[in-house]
Design a protein around this motif. Sequence first.
Motif, mmCIF file in Angstrom:
data_model
loop_
_atom_site.group_PDB
_atom_site.id
_atom_site.type_symbol
_atom_site.label_atom_id
_atom_site.label_comp_id
_atom_site.label_asym_id
_atom_site.label_seq_id
_atom_site.Cartn_x
_atom_site.Cartn_y
_atom_site.Cartn_z
ATOM 1 N N TYR A 1 24.000 -71.197 26.778
ATOM 2 C CA TYR A 1 24.944 -70.110 26.464
ATOM 3 C C TYR A 1 25.740 -69.782 27.717
ATOM 4 O O TYR A 1 25.265 -69.981 28.838
ATOM 5 C CB TYR A 1 24.203 -68.863 25.944
ATOM 6 C CG TYR A 1 23.089 -68.367 26.850
ATOM 7 C CD1 TYR A 1 23.379 -67.623 27.998
ATOM 8 C CD2 TYR A 1 21.754 -68.624 26.560
ATOM 9 C CE1 TYR A 1 22.364 -67.176 28.823
ATOM 10 C CE2 TYR A 1 20.736 -68.182 27.398
ATOM 11 C CZ TYR A 1 21.056 -67.458 28.520
ATOM 12 O OH TYR A 1 20.066 -67.011 29.362
ATOM 13 N N PRO A 2 26.962 -69.283 27.549
ATOM 14 C CA PRO A 2 27.761 -68.913 28.727
ATOM 15 C C PRO A 2 27.356 -67.530 29.252
ATOM 16 O O PRO A 2 26.797 -66.725 28.496
ATOM 17 C CB PRO A 2 29.183 -68.875 28.187
ATOM 18 C CG PRO A 2 29.020 -68.491 26.744
ATOM 19 C CD PRO A 2 27.713 -69.082 26.293
ATOM 20 N N ASN A 3 27.646 -67.261 30.526
ATOM 21 C CA ASN A 3 27.399 -65.923 31.100
ATOM 22 C C ASN A 3 28.032 -64.838 30.244
ATOM 23 O O ASN A 3 27.507 -63.735 30.137
ATOM 24 C CB ASN A 3 28.009 -65.805 32.501
ATOM 25 C CG ASN A 3 27.267 -66.662 33.513
ATOM 26 O OD1 ASN A 3 26.237 -67.239 33.206
ATOM 27 N ND2 ASN A 3 27.810 -66.739 34.714
ATOM 28 N N SER A 4 29.176 -65.182 29.669
ATOM 29 C CA SER A 4 29.984 -64.159 29.001
ATOM 30 C C SER A 4 29.453 -63.764 27.625
ATOM 31 O O SER A 4 29.911 -62.777 27.052
ATOM 32 C CB SER A 4 31.417 -64.672 28.852
ATOM 33 O OG SER A 4 31.379 -65.877 28.089
ATOM 34 N N ALA A 5 28.507 -64.512 27.097
ATOM 35 C CA ALA A 5 27.933 -64.110 25.797
ATOM 36 C C ALA A 5 27.263 -62.748 25.952
ATOM 37 O O ALA A 5 26.834 -62.376 27.046
ATOM 38 C CB ALA A 5 26.910 -65.156 25.339
ATOM 39 N N SER A 6 27.184 -62.013 24.859
ATOM 40 C CA SER A 6 26.513 -60.716 24.938
ATOM 41 C C SER A 6 25.017 -60.944 25.125
ATOM 42 O O SER A 6 24.500 -62.027 24.820
ATOM 43 C CB SER A 6 26.756 -59.910 23.663
ATOM 44 O OG SER A 6 25.991 -60.476 22.607
ATOM 45 N N LYS B 1 22.637 -63.964 23.670
ATOM 46 C CA LYS B 1 21.781 -64.813 24.518
ATOM 47 C C LYS B 1 20.349 -64.848 23.971
ATOM 48 O O LYS B 1 19.732 -65.902 23.850
ATOM 49 C CB LYS B 1 21.796 -64.298 25.968
ATOM 50 C CG LYS B 1 23.147 -64.478 26.658
ATOM 51 C CD LYS B 1 23.213 -63.787 28.026
ATOM 52 C CE LYS B 1 24.610 -63.918 28.602
ATOM 53 N NZ LYS B 1 24.813 -63.122 29.832
ATOM 54 N N ARG C 1 21.422 -72.368 36.320
ATOM 55 C CA ARG C 1 22.621 -71.515 36.231
ATOM 56 C C ARG C 1 22.887 -70.870 37.582
ATOM 57 O O ARG C 1 24.023 -70.817 38.062
ATOM 58 C CB ARG C 1 22.412 -70.440 35.164
ATOM 59 C CG ARG C 1 23.633 -69.561 34.886
ATOM 60 C CD ARG C 1 23.276 -68.419 33.922
ATOM 61 N NE ARG C 1 22.765 -68.918 32.656
ATOM 62 C CZ ARG C 1 23.509 -69.137 31.569
ATOM 63 N NH1 ARG C 1 24.801 -68.870 31.590
ATOM 64 N NH2 ARG C 1 22.961 -69.608 30.472
ATOM 65 N N GLY D 1 25.601 -57.305 31.963
ATOM 66 C CA GLY D 1 25.846 -58.157 30.800
ATOM 67 C C GLY D 1 25.968 -59.634 31.140
ATOM 68 O O GLY D 1 25.722 -60.500 30.297
ATOM 69 N N ASP D 2 26.324 -59.936 32.382
ATOM 70 C CA ASP D 2 26.472 -61.335 32.811
ATOM 71 C C ASP D 2 25.138 -62.015 33.091
ATOM 72 O O ASP D 2 25.095 -63.237 33.268
ATOM 73 C CB ASP D 2 27.306 -61.391 34.095
ATOM 74 C CG ASP D 2 28.789 -61.376 33.774
ATOM 75 O OD1 ASP D 2 29.145 -61.356 32.577
ATOM 76 O OD2 ASP D 2 29.588 -61.376 34.721
ATOM 77 N N GLU E 1 24.702 -53.576 29.476
ATOM 78 C CA GLU E 1 26.046 -54.153 29.550
ATOM 79 C C GLU E 1 27.036 -53.162 30.152
ATOM 80 O O GLU E 1 27.868 -53.531 30.979
ATOM 81 C CB GLU E 1 26.482 -54.637 28.158
ATOM 82 C CG GLU E 1 25.696 -55.895 27.752
ATOM 83 C CD GLU E 1 25.943 -56.375 26.331
ATOM 84 O OE1 GLU E 1 26.605 -55.653 25.550
ATOM 85 O OE2 GLU E 1 25.462 -57.478 25.999
#
Lengths: 625, 625
Positions: B506-511, B515, B382, B548-549, B543
């Motif tokens: 999972y994307p960076n944007s998930a909480s 994650k 990532r 959070g990212d 967050e």
Amino acid sequence: MRFMATRKLDCLWPVPADIDIAQSVDAQPITHIAEAASILLSELNPYGSTRAKVKLSVLRRLESSPNGKYVVVAGMNPTPLGEGKSTTTIGLAQALGAHLHRPCFACIRQPSQGPTFGIKGGAAGGGYSQVIPMEDFNLHGTGDIHAITAANNLLAAALDTRIFHERTQDDAALYRRLTAELNEFTPIMQKRLHKLGIHKTDPKALTQEERVSFARLDVDPDTISWRRVTDVNDRFLREIEIGLGKAEKSITRRTGFDISVASEVMAILALVDDLADMRQRLGAIQVAKSKAGAPVTAEDVGCAGAMAVLMKDTIEPTLMQTLEGTPVLVHAGPFGNIAHGNSSVVADRIALKLAGVNGFVLTEAGFGADMGCEKFFNIKCRTSGLKPDAAVLVATVRALKFHGGVDPKNAAQENAAALRTGMSNLLRHIQNIRKFGVPVVVALNRFSTDTAAELELVKELAMQEGGAAAVVITNHWSKGGAGAVELAQALIHVTETTPSNFQLLYPNSASLKEKIETVCREIYGAAGVEYLNNTEEKLADFERMGYGDFPVCMAKTQYSFSHNPELRGAPTGFTVPIRDVCVNCGAKFVFPLLGDISTMPGLPTRPAYYNVDIDCETGKIVGLS
Amino acid sequence: MRFMATRKLDCLWPVPADIDIAQSVDAQPITHIAEAASILLSELNPYGSTRAKVKLSVLRRLESSPNGKYVVVAGMNPTPLGEGKSTTTIGLAQALGAHLHRPCFACIRQPSQGPTFGIKGGAAGGGYSQVIPMEDFNLHGTGDIHAITAANNLLAAALDTRIFHERTQDDAALYRRLTAELNEFTPIMQKRLHKLGIHKTDPKALTQEERVSFARLDVDPDTISWRRVTDVNDRFLREIEIGLGKAEKSITRRTGFDISVASEVMAILALVDDLADMRQRLGAIQVAKSKAGAPVTAEDVGCAGAMAVLMKDTIEPTLMQTLEGTPVLVHAGPFGNIAHGNSSVVADRIALKLAGVNGFVLTEAGFGADMGCEKFFNIKCRTSGLKPDAAVLVATVRALKFHGGVDPKNAAQENAAALRTGMSNLLRHIQNIRKFGVPVVVALNRFSTDTAAELELVKELAMQEGGAAAVVITNHWSKGGAGAVELAQALIHVTETTPSNFQLLYPNSASLKEKIETVCREIYGAAGVEYLNNTEEKLADFERMGYGDFPVCMAKTQYSFSHNPELRGAPTGFTVPIRDVCVNCGAKFVFPLLGDISTMPGLPTRPAYYNVDIDCETGKIVGLS
């Protein structure tokens, strides 16, 4: 030795910051410096392009070659003004090597990283007389101090963990775990067995009693003298309590960290002949006593072999270069009070062989000559058997006025009376060195505020009252080697015309008390010595245990001939208090403590690191001083 | 890339001790290895004759070249029997490079010195698949871990000393000392001022209030998360009290030491792009909070520049060689639980460019694939943006039987039922890796006790139930690269025929909670997650503070898919407890703690050092394993 790598400097005025000068010159490939110094490429272990370790095989190759002249560079008692001893060592090396084309090595100590980021800044010299690259010199070097830290701390961890295992296991379990799956004791275990007079090799063959005496070091925690080290100015580690975790079962203990260069392992490195000598000395380190009073050594703990393995590369000195491309050997850097404060025997030996009959080796002694130079003679030369040919004693008019009682901020003003009073400091150092039979050349580092009359007065008194062989005014800080050519010529002349009659101040066979009293009387000018806190009994104990042959290494303030840092000049009539005495069985000296000696510096409110950063575009370091 | 430096091995049976094999082969000059790998001599910083740092300028030179195949080597959950992941990485590299003549780099971690002298021994591979010289590999390397220790501990000393100076000085004195003789704030001070919204450069221009907010970090001692480190297994430093000296004026504090490789500085080194990224991350390290709850960073303390200076050389990976003369890049070695357990992004990037379109880069992930490989994908890839082409998953029949419930001492006996049960462990790892879109080649390291039926069963289940792209039996421990040729051929075939469709889990944007739950469910096979001790609020706090990212880095036992080290095989139905959550603002990940994680190993009753010594005649090390 060809010494063709030299380079001309263009010196600017006013003199730029040290790091700006250092970075304005591209260091030559270290292989060029080595070749010019007649080191074979096969004798070199390069570390990056500007540092290389030099193998001890040089000594075998040149065994029958004559040595160069061996010159120690020492100072008066240091003052807050800075006298420039390292700068003189480097400037004089540049003059001899790059200007007078004499083979010449400077042999200097590897600095601790602590001061680099704390108060003092780096130790690469200054102005146009520097070792480069100064950032490599002042940071990790070739890793020797890191190896010392690792070896020192492995021993500490091994000792505390051994105490833990002995306390939490019964005799049978302890012996079983120590010898599990062994048909034969390991060679390291056999060393302990031999010490105990047990000459069996099969773990099953030991009697119950032998098993216990082998497995239980039975350390008395109150006698543990081994501390941990870190190469950081970390005052909060001076005194700590360890073992507070639950898993350590309440086996807690008060101890502390010293700065790495205060480790006995460093003192050992500076004095060893070769790998075998290092291995023996590491094993002999005494870390504690057993409850029965027997010494417990690193060998007993079982990790002296691993320590030697961690230290194996450190025995090779590191070749670097001056701003003018002359060779420098950087090696070891023990404390100047609890240890001897001198760079290594090995580096000096290699340099003397490489320099050869027309060459010079300049080796720097820490602190003032009452400490660094006395220990250079009585400890380092006693150990190595090398005989110095001359001493260069560094002084400044400002420092002499300080020793005459002047406040540092008024030291730039002309003051003949104070200068005359302060000369007592320099004169005693000259006379002290002459007691060892070694001729003295005084290097008077000139500052722009010095007057001609002041300089003349120093010259006259140093020659006529002190008996210096020469006194020379120098400008190498602002002019590089060119500013020390006259000093270099004087040194050559003195070594050609005034033979050294080197002699030690006391024989090995003198009692430890006689050794202490000789140094206090002959070097410090003391009226007498007072033994406090059972130190006389301790010294008698050391003699009974076989340490009576060791030299003494006085742990004293560097700021005065006396034990009182406030007493400037050349005090007399004082009585030296011996507050404690300790022994380094690996480094092989007894060190009496004359006052509180800090072995862990602190950081000031604004440490040097506030200026230090890296230029991420170029990779260059900024703000290192 | 020419790779001409390879050498043939004569393999003996029975296989001698690792160090005897390693010392039976003379390492080639590292410059030969470099040349064969198309590294220019100007891109090399040699450290001795067998190690060299590789400059990042390689990346600029090869910017437009295609990458080689990127292959991660992972394992099943480790067992007491040892599966040979490092040995497979090295053996496969020897097969690809020396036997199939493909450009191939092994990228591995620098081992900690702690285990070398403690329980585990070295980490250079084993048998006829090793990195040499193993003593240089297992000891100081090129000093990177020492530099990490120095940088970590400078920050710790700076923080404690700053607290001391703030407590013992009033506002005016503190500000005066911080800014004495400065006409302009240093650039490092300006970074703190900018953070505080103050854009003045003259120290005299600040208001009283601004002076206080600049000078007082006002650290809440209870929030200090920064610990000191040492590269020694020193259990008595796990929990200590510091500041017990009189001069520290009763400002005492409970803290402790971790082993150096557990430092966040190590985790940072493994993830950085370049010097600028490293400098920024070091400054971002959060060490405590102020009493008002504001984060206090290394930048605030003022020593992040000095830390970067100490770390500047560590950014270059170290080139070494295998027994068969193929190139190895050694770089970084962060903990596998509280950190990501993978070697460096920089080394992988350099290796991928040098390997080129026909070449391979084998990079090793720590612990089992549930930890090391998940973090390789979700954290390392990532961060770097690199896309892996395949995974090699290392297994043994003995370890599979252990996961099927067999006692380790019975693992050599044929046991089809246990093997079938234990296969659940391997199958879940295969399926997990396939969730990332990466094809899996299973390397089944053969032991003499394995039966043909057992090996066949593993093959069949791994292919048919797991969906492995290939399963190959290997003998590189006893035969070197020759024993892994079939594995190498299978890997080449898979990368040519089975394209990777790499995707993050999972994307960076998930909480942060999403994650954590994704990893627990998808990788560990958990039924759910339980947040204990306010961890939900802490995550919400992270967050709000902008973390959070960040990806999550699970601090879990390596012995099981679950948080319980006793649960072998592929457990299901368990609920993962999140006991605490922490954040590394420099390394940029959040790490949830699923159990007690030891960050400082201890020494056993008979540590490895009892075997280690140096032969003083030859300088050779004996007894290192």
